[in-house]
Scaffold this motif. Sequence first.
Motif, PDB file in Angstrom:
ATOM      1  N   VAL A 188       0.806  -1.216   0.000  1.00 27.26           N
ATOM      2  CA  VAL A 188       0.000   0.000   0.000  1.00 27.26           C
ATOM      3  C   VAL A 188       0.844   1.274   0.000  1.00 27.26           C
ATOM      4  N   SER A 189       1.986   1.255   0.679  1.00 24.61           N
ATOM      5  CA  SER A 189       2.830   2.465   0.718  1.00 24.61           C
ATOM      6  C   SER A 189       3.442   2.734  -0.652  1.00 24.61           C
ATOM      7  N   LEU A 190       3.816   1.670  -1.372  1.00 27.99           N
ATOM      8  CA  LEU A 190       4.348   1.837  -2.728  1.00 27.99           C
ATOM      9  C   LEU A 190       3.252   2.364  -3.647  1.00 27.99           C
ATOM     10  N   GLY A 191       2.058   1.806  -3.527  1.00 30.23           N
ATOM     11  CA  GLY A 191       0.948   2.271  -4.351  1.00 30.23           C
ATOM     12  C   GLY A 191       0.640   3.736  -4.106  1.00 30.23           C
ATOM     13  N   GLU A 192       0.656   4.143  -2.841  1.00 30.44           N
ATOM     14  CA  GLU A 192       0.391   5.544  -2.517  1.00 30.44           C
ATOM     15  C   GLU A 192       1.472   6.453  -3.098  1.00 30.44           C
ATOM     16  N   LYS A 193       2.713   6.017  -3.000  1.00 33.05           N
ATOM     17  CA  LYS A 193       3.837   6.811  -3.519  1.00 33.05           C
ATOM     18  C   LYS A 193       3.692   7.043  -5.028  1.00 33.05           C
ATOM     19  N   ILE A 194       3.348   5.989  -5.764  1.00 29.59           N
ATOM     20  CA  ILE A 194       3.199   6.117  -7.214  1.00 29.59           C
ATOM     21  C   ILE A 194       1.980   6.974  -7.548  1.00 29.59           C
ATOM     22  N   TYR A 195       0.868   6.706  -6.865  1.00 27.29           N
ATOM     23  CA  TYR A 195      -0.365   7.437  -7.176  1.00 27.29           C
ATOM     24  C   TYR A 195      -0.202   8.932  -6.912  1.00 27.29           C
ATOM     25  N   ARG A 196       0.425   9.272  -5.799  1.00 28.27           N
ATOM     26  CA  ARG A 196       0.518  10.682  -5.413  1.00 28.27           C
ATOM     27  C   ARG A 196       1.749  11.394  -5.961  1.00 28.27           C
ATOM     28  N   GLY A 197       2.820  10.653  -6.185  1.00 27.69           N
ATOM     29  CA  GLY A 197       4.052  11.322  -6.606  1.00 27.69           C
ATOM     30  C   GLY A 197       4.686  10.812  -7.882  1.00 27.69           C
ATOM     31  N   GLY A 198       4.186   9.713  -8.440  1.00 25.73           N
ATOM     32  CA  GLY A 198       4.770   9.153  -9.650  1.00 25.73           C
ATOM     33  C   GLY A 198       6.104   8.491  -9.367  1.00 25.73           C
ATOM     34  N   ILE A 199       6.870   8.273 -10.419  1.00 23.66           N
ATOM     35  CA  ILE A 199       8.220   7.707 -10.302  1.00 23.66           C
ATOM     36  C   ILE A 199       9.136   8.629 -11.109  1.00 23.66           C
ATOM     37  N   ALA A 200       9.814   9.516 -10.420  1.00 17.99           N
ATOM     38  CA  ALA A 200      10.550  10.592 -11.081  1.00 17.99           C
ATOM     39  C   ALA A 200      11.641  10.086 -12.019  1.00 17.99           C
ATOM     40  N   ASP A 201      12.412   9.080 -11.597  1.00 18.61           N
ATOM     41  CA  ASP A 201      13.550   8.662 -12.419  1.00 18.61           C
ATOM     42  C   ASP A 201      13.137   7.954 -13.707  1.00 18.61           C
ATOM     43  N   ARG A 202      11.855   7.553 -13.803  1.00 21.03           N
ATOM     44  CA  ARG A 202      11.354   6.941 -15.036  1.00 21.03           C
ATOM     45  C   ARG A 202      10.310   7.821 -15.708  1.00 21.03           C
ATOM     46  N   GLN A 203      10.172   9.020 -15.216  1.00 13.69           N
ATOM     47  CA  GLN A 203       9.232   9.989 -15.778  1.00 13.69           C
ATOM     48  C   GLN A 203       7.794   9.449 -15.807  1.00 13.69           C
ATOM     49  N   VAL A 204       7.432   8.777 -14.736  1.00 10.83           N
ATOM     50  CA  VAL A 204       6.057   8.324 -14.565  1.00 10.83           C
ATOM     51  C   VAL A 204       5.317   9.412 -13.777  1.00 10.83           C
ATOM     52  N   PRO A 205       4.309  10.015 -14.359  1.00 17.74           N
ATOM     53  CA  PRO A 205       3.596  11.085 -13.649  1.00 17.74           C
ATOM     54  C   PRO A 205       2.712  10.535 -12.527  1.00 17.74           C
ATOM     55  N   ALA A 206       2.413  11.384 -11.573  1.00 17.78           N
ATOM     56  CA  ALA A 206       1.501  10.993 -10.498  1.00 17.78           C
ATOM     57  C   ALA A 206       0.102  10.759 -11.068  1.00 17.78           C
ATOM     58  N   CYS A 207      -0.513   9.657 -10.670  1.00 18.83           N
ATOM     59  CA  CYS A 207      -1.878   9.362 -11.117  1.00 18.83           C
ATOM     60  C   CYS A 207      -2.840  10.453 -10.665  1.00 18.83           C
ATOM     61  N   ALA A 208      -2.560  11.018  -9.476  1.00 18.91           N
ATOM     62  CA  ALA A 208      -3.442  12.036  -8.907  1.00 18.91           C
ATOM     63  C   ALA A 208      -3.535  13.278  -9.778  1.00 18.91           C
ATOM     64  N   GLY A 209      -2.528  13.523 -10.604  1.00 24.37           N
ATOM     65  CA  GLY A 209      -2.538  14.702 -11.460  1.00 24.37           C
ATOM     66  C   GLY A 209      -3.702  14.714 -12.433  1.00 24.37           C
ATOM     67  N   CYS A 210      -4.119  13.538 -12.896  1.00 27.74           N
ATOM     68  CA  CYS A 210      -5.249  13.452 -13.828  1.00 27.74           C
ATOM     69  C   CYS A 210      -6.516  12.919 -13.162  1.00 27.74           C
ATOM     70  N   HIS A 211      -6.333  12.030 -12.187  1.00 29.77           N
ATOM     71  CA  HIS A 211      -7.492  11.348 -11.609  1.00 29.77           C
ATOM     72  C   HIS A 211      -7.871  11.894 -10.231  1.00 29.77           C
ATOM     73  N   SER A 212      -7.183  12.944  -9.795  1.00 31.62           N
ATOM     74  CA  SER A 212      -7.422  13.662  -8.533  1.00 31.62           C
ATOM     75  C   SER A 212      -6.919  12.860  -7.332  1.00 31.62           C
ATOM     76  N   PRO A 213      -6.570  13.557  -6.258  1.00 32.32           N
ATOM     77  CA  PRO A 213      -6.043  12.876  -5.064  1.00 32.32           C
ATOM     78  C   PRO A 213      -7.007  11.854  -4.470  1.00 32.32           C
ATOM     79  N   THR A 214      -8.302  12.065  -4.646  1.00 23.33           N
ATOM     80  CA  THR A 214      -9.284  11.129  -4.088  1.00 23.33           C
ATOM     81  C   THR A 214      -9.756  10.087  -5.100  1.00 23.33           C
ATOM     82  N   GLY A 215      -9.234  10.166  -6.315  1.00 23.27           N
ATOM     83  CA  GLY A 215      -9.648   9.216  -7.346  1.00 23.27           C
ATOM     84  C   GLY A 215     -10.954   9.558  -8.017  1.00 23.27           C
ATOM     85  N   SER A 216     -11.437  10.789  -7.818  1.00 19.81           N
ATOM     86  CA  SER A 216     -12.735  11.170  -8.397  1.00 19.81           C
ATOM     87  C   SER A 216     -12.640  11.537  -9.867  1.00 19.81           C
ATOM     88  N   GLY A 217     -11.425  11.692 -10.393  1.00 22.64           N
ATOM     89  CA  GLY A 217     -11.245  12.013 -11.805  1.00 22.64           C
ATOM     90  C   GLY A 217     -11.684  13.422 -12.142  1.00 22.64           C
TER      91      GLY A 217
END
Length: 216
Positions: free
Chosen positions: A130-159
């Motif tokens: 869960v901590s890894l999932g939260e990290k990716i969802y909220r912050g992405g993966i910088a060294d691989r240029q993976v954007p945060a999911c929250a940027g498009c789908h919102s912090p609460t997942g409401s899109g």
Amino acid sequence: MKFFASLLVSAVLAAPMLTFSPSASAAEEKPAAPAVAKPDLVKGEASFTAVCAACHGADGNSGVPANPKLAQQHPEYLVKQLQEFKSGKRNNPIMKGFASTLSDDDMRNIAYWAASKKAKPGFAKDKALVSLGEKIYRGGIADRQVPACAGCHSPTGSGIPSQYPRLGGQHADYTAAQLVGFRDGARLNSLPMTQVAAKLNDREIKAVADYIAGLR
């Protein structure tokens, strides 16, 4: 008198012809766009019950982890997916069979009815990830240029309506399967998601999908 009459006719014939253009406001007028019929929620419920409920639940809250919850999803997103199932742009033989029987009005009625139903919350289940999932969802993966999911789908997942689908509370199995499909080329109807998923490994996909299931 004949001389003056002849002179008058010659003057009239020699005068420049005047043409009148429409006024600026008239010239700029455009034909009105055809009115789109308002969604009929009564028909939408009937169609959903007949076509969709067996897999997606009577109220759009699927009880089967492999089938997505549709309740409270943005209706524009649902219409787009149904149209793409019907056209084959989104490849799923089962959904193509159902969508092929629907008109545009049917799709709109179903989508707006499903959107009107309240989504039931989901839960994250894998404490180790869960901590890894939260990290990716909220912050992405910088060294691989993976954007945060929250940027498009919102912090609460409401899109974001009309642009990005609601994810919060979605079954983890379904979300993970879609991410794998985007990554491996089985699902091709969203270039941004294909580009993002291409940079995720199986563990990261499982982690972010599980975290999304618990968002509310």
